[in-house]
Scaffold this active site. Structure first.
Site, PDB file in Angstrom:
ATOM      1  N   HIS A 287      41.178  30.124  36.115  1.00 19.65           N
ATOM      2  CA  HIS A 287      40.544  30.121  37.568  1.00 19.65           C
ATOM      3  C   HIS A 287      39.276  30.572  37.682  1.00 19.65           C
ATOM      4  O   HIS A 287      38.693  30.418  38.671  1.00 19.65           O
ATOM      5  CB  HIS A 287      41.619  31.232  38.253  1.00 19.65           C
ATOM      6  CG  HIS A 287      41.398  32.633  38.159  1.00 19.65           C
ATOM      7  ND1 HIS A 287      42.119  33.279  37.190  1.00 19.65           N
ATOM      8  CD2 HIS A 287      40.471  33.495  38.637  1.00 19.65           C
ATOM      9  CE1 HIS A 287      41.495  34.788  37.177  1.00 19.65           C
ATOM     10  NE2 HIS A 287      40.730  34.615  38.115  1.00 19.65           N
TER      11      HIS A 287
ATOM     12  N   ASP B  88      42.143  38.991  27.407  1.00 16.32           N
ATOM     13  CA  ASP B  88      42.319  38.822  28.726  1.00 16.32           C
ATOM     14  C   ASP B  88      41.230  38.376  29.580  1.00 16.32           C
ATOM     15  O   ASP B  88      41.362  37.636  30.509  1.00 16.32           O
ATOM     16  CB  ASP B  88      42.679  40.234  29.521  1.00 16.32           C
ATOM     17  CG  ASP B  88      43.664  39.941  30.644  1.00 16.32           C
ATOM     18  OD1 ASP B  88      44.209  39.111  31.067  1.00 16.32           O
ATOM     19  OD2 ASP B  88      43.167  40.784  31.903  1.00 16.32           O
TER      20      ASP B  88
ATOM     21  N   GLU C 150      35.888  45.799  36.558  1.00 13.64           N
ATOM     22  CA  GLU C 150      36.931  46.317  37.579  1.00 13.64           C
ATOM     23  C   GLU C 150      36.835  47.709  37.637  1.00 13.64           C
ATOM     24  O   GLU C 150      36.817  48.285  36.787  1.00 13.64           O
ATOM     25  CB  GLU C 150      38.195  45.535  37.051  1.00 13.64           C
ATOM     26  CG  GLU C 150      38.346  44.022  37.283  1.00 13.64           C
ATOM     27  CD  GLU C 150      39.762  43.718  36.914  1.00 13.64           C
ATOM     28  OE1 GLU C 150      40.729  44.095  37.734  1.00 13.64           O
ATOM     29  OE2 GLU C 150      40.266  43.238  36.074  1.00 13.64           O
TER      30      GLU C 150
ATOM     31  N   LYS D 155      36.184  28.998  40.662  1.00 13.77           N
ATOM     32  CA  LYS D 155      35.348  29.856  41.740  1.00 13.77           C
ATOM     33  C   LYS D 155      34.136  28.903  42.035  1.00 13.77           C
ATOM     34  O   LYS D 155      33.567  28.602  41.317  1.00 13.77           O
ATOM     35  CB  LYS D 155      34.976  31.106  41.034  1.00 13.77           C
ATOM     36  CG  LYS D 155      36.099  32.124  40.892  1.00 13.77           C
ATOM     37  CD  LYS D 155      35.715  33.352  40.227  1.00 13.77           C
ATOM     38  CE  LYS D 155      36.827  34.276  39.995  1.00 13.77           C
ATOM     39  NZ  LYS D 155      37.111  34.988  41.308  1.00 13.77           N
TER      40      LYS D 155
ATOM     41  N   HIS E 146      37.933  33.465  30.401  1.00 11.30           N
ATOM     42  CA  HIS E 146      37.136  33.352  31.336  1.00 11.30           C
ATOM     43  C   HIS E 146      35.708  33.415  31.252  1.00 11.30           C
ATOM     44  O   HIS E 146      34.686  32.837  31.363  1.00 11.30           O
ATOM     45  CB  HIS E 146      37.288  34.506  32.431  1.00 11.30           C
ATOM     46  CG  HIS E 146      38.643  34.687  32.830  1.00 11.30           C
ATOM     47  ND1 HIS E 146      39.308  33.126  33.388  1.00 11.30           N
ATOM     48  CD2 HIS E 146      39.743  35.607  33.207  1.00 11.30           C
ATOM     49  CE1 HIS E 146      40.557  33.819  33.554  1.00 11.30           C
ATOM     50  NE2 HIS E 146      40.793  35.095  33.801  1.00 11.30           N
TER      51      HIS E 146
ATOM     52  N   ARG F  57      64.843  32.741  36.959  1.00 12.72           N
ATOM     53  CA  ARG F  57      66.303  33.037  36.445  1.00 12.72           C
ATOM     54  C   ARG F  57      67.019  33.671  37.699  1.00 12.72           C
ATOM     55  O   ARG F  57      68.544  33.701  37.731  1.00 12.72           O
ATOM     56  CB  ARG F  57      66.245  34.070  35.514  1.00 12.72           C
ATOM     57  CG  ARG F  57      66.518  33.357  34.167  1.00 12.72           C
ATOM     58  CD  ARG F  57      66.882  34.201  32.979  1.00 12.72           C
ATOM     59  NE  ARG F  57      65.613  35.097  32.717  1.00 12.72           N
ATOM     60  CZ  ARG F  57      65.207  35.652  31.665  1.00 12.72           C
ATOM     61  NH1 ARG F  57      65.869  35.540  30.607  1.00 12.72           N
ATOM     62  NH2 ARG F  57      64.166  36.610  31.733  1.00 12.72           N
TER      63      ARG F  57
ATOM     64  N   LYS G 144      46.924  30.877  31.665  1.00 10.78           N
ATOM     65  CA  LYS G 144      46.477  31.689  30.639  1.00 10.78           C
ATOM     66  C   LYS G 144      47.599  32.980  30.592  1.00 10.78           C
ATOM     67  O   LYS G 144      48.306  33.216  31.540  1.00 10.78           O
ATOM     68  CB  LYS G 144      45.129  32.416  30.997  1.00 10.78           C
ATOM     69  CG  LYS G 144      45.283  33.582  31.988  1.00 10.78           C
ATOM     70  CD  LYS G 144      43.946  34.334  31.806  1.00 10.78           C
ATOM     71  CE  LYS G 144      44.071  35.668  32.591  1.00 10.78           C
ATOM     72  NZ  LYS G 144      43.152  36.588  32.307  1.00 10.78           N
TER      73      LYS G 144
END
Lengths: 558, 325
Positions: free
Chosen positions: A241, A298, A279, A245, A303, A100, A211
């Site tokens: 993704h 998530d 993480e 990998k 994944h 936008r 996603k």
């Protein structure tokens, strides 16, 4: 007609080798086509030499919706630049960004240049190459729900198509807020952009969807329905993704390229499988988004269930898109669906609280910017899944993922059954969970950051007597293959442009994975958790350890 | 005298020393995916790149334990070890490969293969890169060949192409995997032809009766021309190809390739150091890739299994070269 140059460089690990395509003549279409090999042509080409010729991307244009967003800056443009650097892109290629924000082509290019410089990994930035690459980057400002924007897009696509001879091929990339997916697809359909020019019946139009693909089973099914009103399933590339990998792809090579592991790959020898995606960072400014998603949605639904499917699927008859995806889908459909009463026993939610990590005060999730101070969002999720098939019946697949865990690591640990009888006697074994216990054999597939494979087994400790100790035999990608691995987005973008959907998820796969987590989502949405239940910098809530302990297992220290 | 135990001990010591002297904090990674035996040229040709430098470049993509063998008149049979290291872009960790250099007088070369056998990295593929034409007749050469899973030659280094290709064919017929850098140099030619096929222009021209012509420089058939002709014949179900020569600029021993029929023609020619594909009045131009030994070896080491397209072409190419005389 002018001259088009596309310069590319070999990876920095190699001596530079530059190919420049110089094109001239009145009709460039056949020339552009010469450097774009379709699958069909490649398969029947008597001159093809798979050992030596790189797969080339056909002439095409990419339209990125949400081009001012983080994904475009951090992943998509750096990946495309890197492909240009490696001379993988066709001469007839352009990128059209949309968002936008009002910007000129030059403003957009300048912004993307900064992003590429900042987020380009393992590669130098070359000004000259960028100039050549950026020449075909364009921008259209406009609202995704405004039909005029699509009319303008069509004009630009036609204009560049005729200038570049991109053969009418267009890849639409949805990188917007998920709530815009369906309206955008509908507008693409209303503008007739899903069809290539009539003059070119071989032209393709494809849609890449980022996603999250839905936020539950129902919304995923609805989104699929919206997509199929405009695109055929074979034109849809749902990106995960993780599947792009190198190390995840290597799971297939490891399993099906070697004769020694597959015979052990079943309930008779495997005790349990642990998949960890940890993480160390928190939500890093994405608190508002994360609050709506949570770790189960998530990470696990997409994944990690795809990784699990890759680890557990049956061998495909051939390494070909449909065959591989059929097997993945079959595995996902075989996941045993939890009954509501089973959810508390087989799934654990967690949320981190503030703590001092490495001498530094770290805020709890509820203290993060944009997060509701009473948030019930899971920043940690763990679940035990079972697969109802002959190979895996009874073997738990433990999956855990979380924010603010002790370190960033993604790995898969296959724990084998103990030797049926220890002839050495328990007291002589070092390194067990407690003195005298045998540490089981572990095969660890390390996805990141130290990509590789380790096998843990017992060995005699040097010295008199028969003392055993666990040792690890390591294979490191870095030491065997000195070259840089392509990023997941490089791999996946090339695949989508080349029409190879092997590493993309299909409607049935997405819906099967939602079906597997739906009972957990239903249960958690109706509960009030006593969050936070783990301190930042730890391996998650105690309930997660308890979940494994009930089944006689412990989480390994990733 | 080479004692394998001593050399291997020196290698271990080398790694220990590298680890101790490492200062970046990222550590040293020992990388090895194959044993690469380099039978280096007899006499150093100053116009050619040093084998060590090429190995230093190759190790980025093909880390190996390199064993470089040099013949030196009057030299003792001896070996020395050293490491080549590099640091990937953006990383702190050094990656190192080990190199063993063996020198021997020509008359003692027969002792070398046994030493090499003991020094090869266990359980990994063994590649022999025969860098000088003199090796064909060297003492102990056949024993070195027997050690290798794949042997790489460069037939363009031979003055007698026919003899070179014939020897490669014989070696191949014994079951050995062989490669010829003269074939590797043809990749761009072959790729352009494949692209012309994908594009449709070549399919159109070859749909009915057609004629193929490969032009090489000079009256003697080059290895490149023989290979390309053989490959074209094999790819298009044994269609005959006319081999001709012109006194013109060439790349990889070829000046041009032409496909011609009543439907038109497709030409690939050398022009100003680049290949140009001409079809229907349009052209695509690709500059000549730098055919350095590093580039060629880099491509060849990427193919450790059989190379069916090369093997198919080799036998016929040897016939074509023989008919050159």
């Amino acid at each position: 007609m002018g001259t088009l140059n596309l310069a590319g460089r070999m990876p920095d690990t190699a001596v530079s080798r530059c190919y420049c395509l110089k094109m001239s003549g009145e009709n460039l279409s056949s020339i552009a086509a010469a450097f774009g090999e379709t699958h069909d042509a490649a398969e029947s080409n008597p001159f093809q030499d798979g050992n030596r010729f790189e797969r080339r991307v056909p002439p095409c244009q990419i339209v990125i919706f949400g081009a001012n967003g983080d994904l475009t800056k951090r992943k998509l443009l750096p990946a495309l630049y890197r492909l240009a650097y490696e001379r993988r892109l066709p001469a007839a290629f352009s990128v059209i960004g949309n968002s936008r924000t009002a910007m000129s082509d030059d403003d957009f290019r300048a912004k993307m240049k900064e992003s590429v410089k900042k987020f380009l990994e393992d590669s130098p930035f070359e000004e000259e190459l960028w100039t050549s690459f950026a020449r075909n980057i364009h921008y259209i400002a406009g609202d995704l729900q405004d039909p005029k924007m699509y009319a303008a897009l069509k004009t630009k696509l036609d204009e560049f198509d005729s200038a570049l001879h991109a053969e009418g091929n267009v890849l639409f990339y949805l990188s917007t807020q998920p709530s815009y997916y369906a309206p955008t697809i509908a507008q693409i359909g209303a503008a007739g952009l899903q069809h290539g020019p009539e003059a070119n019946p071989k032209a393709w139009r494809r849609l890449v969807v980022e996603k999250p693909f839905g936020h539950d089973l129902r919304s995923a099914a609805e989104l699929n329905e919206s997509i199929h009103k405009v695109f055929d399933e074979k034109e849809v590339y749902r990106i995960d993704h993780y599947l792009g990998k190198e190390t995840v792809q290597n799971i297939l090579a490891f399993r099906f390229g070697n004769g020694i592991f597959e015979p052990l790959w079943n309930r008779r020898y495997v005790n349990n499988v642990q998949i960890t995606a940890a993480e160390s960072i928190g939500v890093e400014g994405r608190g508002a988004y994360y609050q709506e998603a949570g770790t189960l949605r998530d990470m696990i639904q997409n994944h990690l269930l795809q990784v699990m499917a890759t680890v557990a699927m049956e061998p495909a008859a051939m390494f070909e898109s449909t065959a591989v995806r059929d097997e993945r889908a079959k595995l996902l459909r075989s996941i045993k669906i939890m009954k509501p009463a089973e959810v508390p026993l087989y799934a654990v939610a967690g949320q981190y609280g503030k703590a001092k990590v490495g001498g530094e005060e770290v805020p709890g999730f509820r203290e993060e910017e944009g997060v509701d101070p009473h948030s019930q969002t899971d920043t940690y999720a763990a679940a035990a899944f079972y697969i109802d098939n002959w190979r895996w019946a009874g073997v738990p697949f433990y999956i855990r993922s979380g924010k603010r865990l002790p370190k960033r690591v993604t790995d898969i640990a296959i724990q084998f059954n103990n030797a049926p009888l220890s002839v050495f006697g328990g007291a002589q074994i070092d390194g067990g969970a407690s003195e005298g216990t045998i540490r089981p054999n572990l095969l660890i597939l390390r996805i990141q950051p130290e990509e590789g494979i380790s096998l843990r087994f017992l060995s005699k400790h040097p010295g008199s007597g028969m003392r055993l100790r666990s040792v690890s035999m390591d294979f490191s990608y870095g030491s065997s293959f000195g070259v840089r691995s392509p990023s997941a987005y490089e791999t996946l973008l090339v695949d989508a442009m080349s029409g190879d959907a092997t590493l993309y998820t299909r409607q049935d796969m997405v819906e099967a994975s939602w079906r597997a987590v739906q009972p957990i989502l239903d249960d958690w949405s109706g509960r009030k958790f006593d969050f936070p239940n783990y301190a930042a910098g730890t391996w998650g809530p105690k309930a997660s350890d308890d979940m494994l302990a009930r089944q006689g297992h412990v989480w390994r220290n990733s | 005298m080479i004692r394998a135990e001593t050399v291997l001990k020196e290698l271990r010591q080398l790694w220990a020393d590298l680890g101790k002297s490492e200062t970046t904090g990222g550590g040293v990674l020992r990388a090895c995916a194959m044993t690469l035996i380099v039978a280096d040229e007899y006499h150093a040709d100053e116009s050619r790149q040093n084998a060590g430098e090429i190995l230093g470049e190759l190790m980025h993509e093909h880390p190996s334990r390199a064993i470089v063998i040099r013949q030196q008149p009057g030299a003792d049979l001896e070996a020395r070890v050293f490491a080549q290291c590099w640091m990937p872009f953006g990383k702190r960790q050094q990656i190192c490969c080990e190199q063993i250099e063996i020198t021997a007088a020509p008359e003692r070369m027969q002792e070398v293969p046994n030493s090499v056998l003991a020094l090869m990295a266990p359980d990994l593929p063994v590649i022999l890169w025969c860098r000088g034409p003199q090796w064909f007749d060297a003492v102990g050469y056949n024993d070195l060949l027997a050690l290798a899973d794949k042997t790489i030659f460069d037939s363009t280094l031979l003055t007698d192409t026919a003899r070179g290709l014939a020897r490669l064919r014989v070696l191949r017929s014994t079951g050995s995997r062989v490669a010829d850098l003269a074939w590797t140099r043809l990749t761009l030619w072959r790729e352009m032809i494949a692209q012309a096929w994908s594009d449709g222009s070549l399919r159109e021209v070859t749909a009915g009766e057609y004629h193929m012509r490969v032009v090489h420089p000079g009256s003697l058939r080059t290895a490149g021309a023989c290979y390309l002709t053989a490959w074209l014949e094999k790819s298009l179900t044994s269609r005959p190809v006319e081999l001709a020569f012109e006194d013109r600029e060439s790349i990889a021993g070829i000046c041009s390739v032409r496909f011609e029929s009543a439907h038109g023609h497709v030409d690939i020619t050398v022009n100003g150091g680049a290949l140009e594909l001409w079809s229907k009045g349009n052209s695509v131009r690709m500059p000549e890739p730098p055919h350095t030994e590093y580039e060629l070896m880099r491509e060849e080491l990427g193919i450790l299994d059989r190379d069916p397209r090369f093997e198919e072409a080799l036998s016929r190419a040897a016939d074509l070269a023989a008919h050159s005389h």
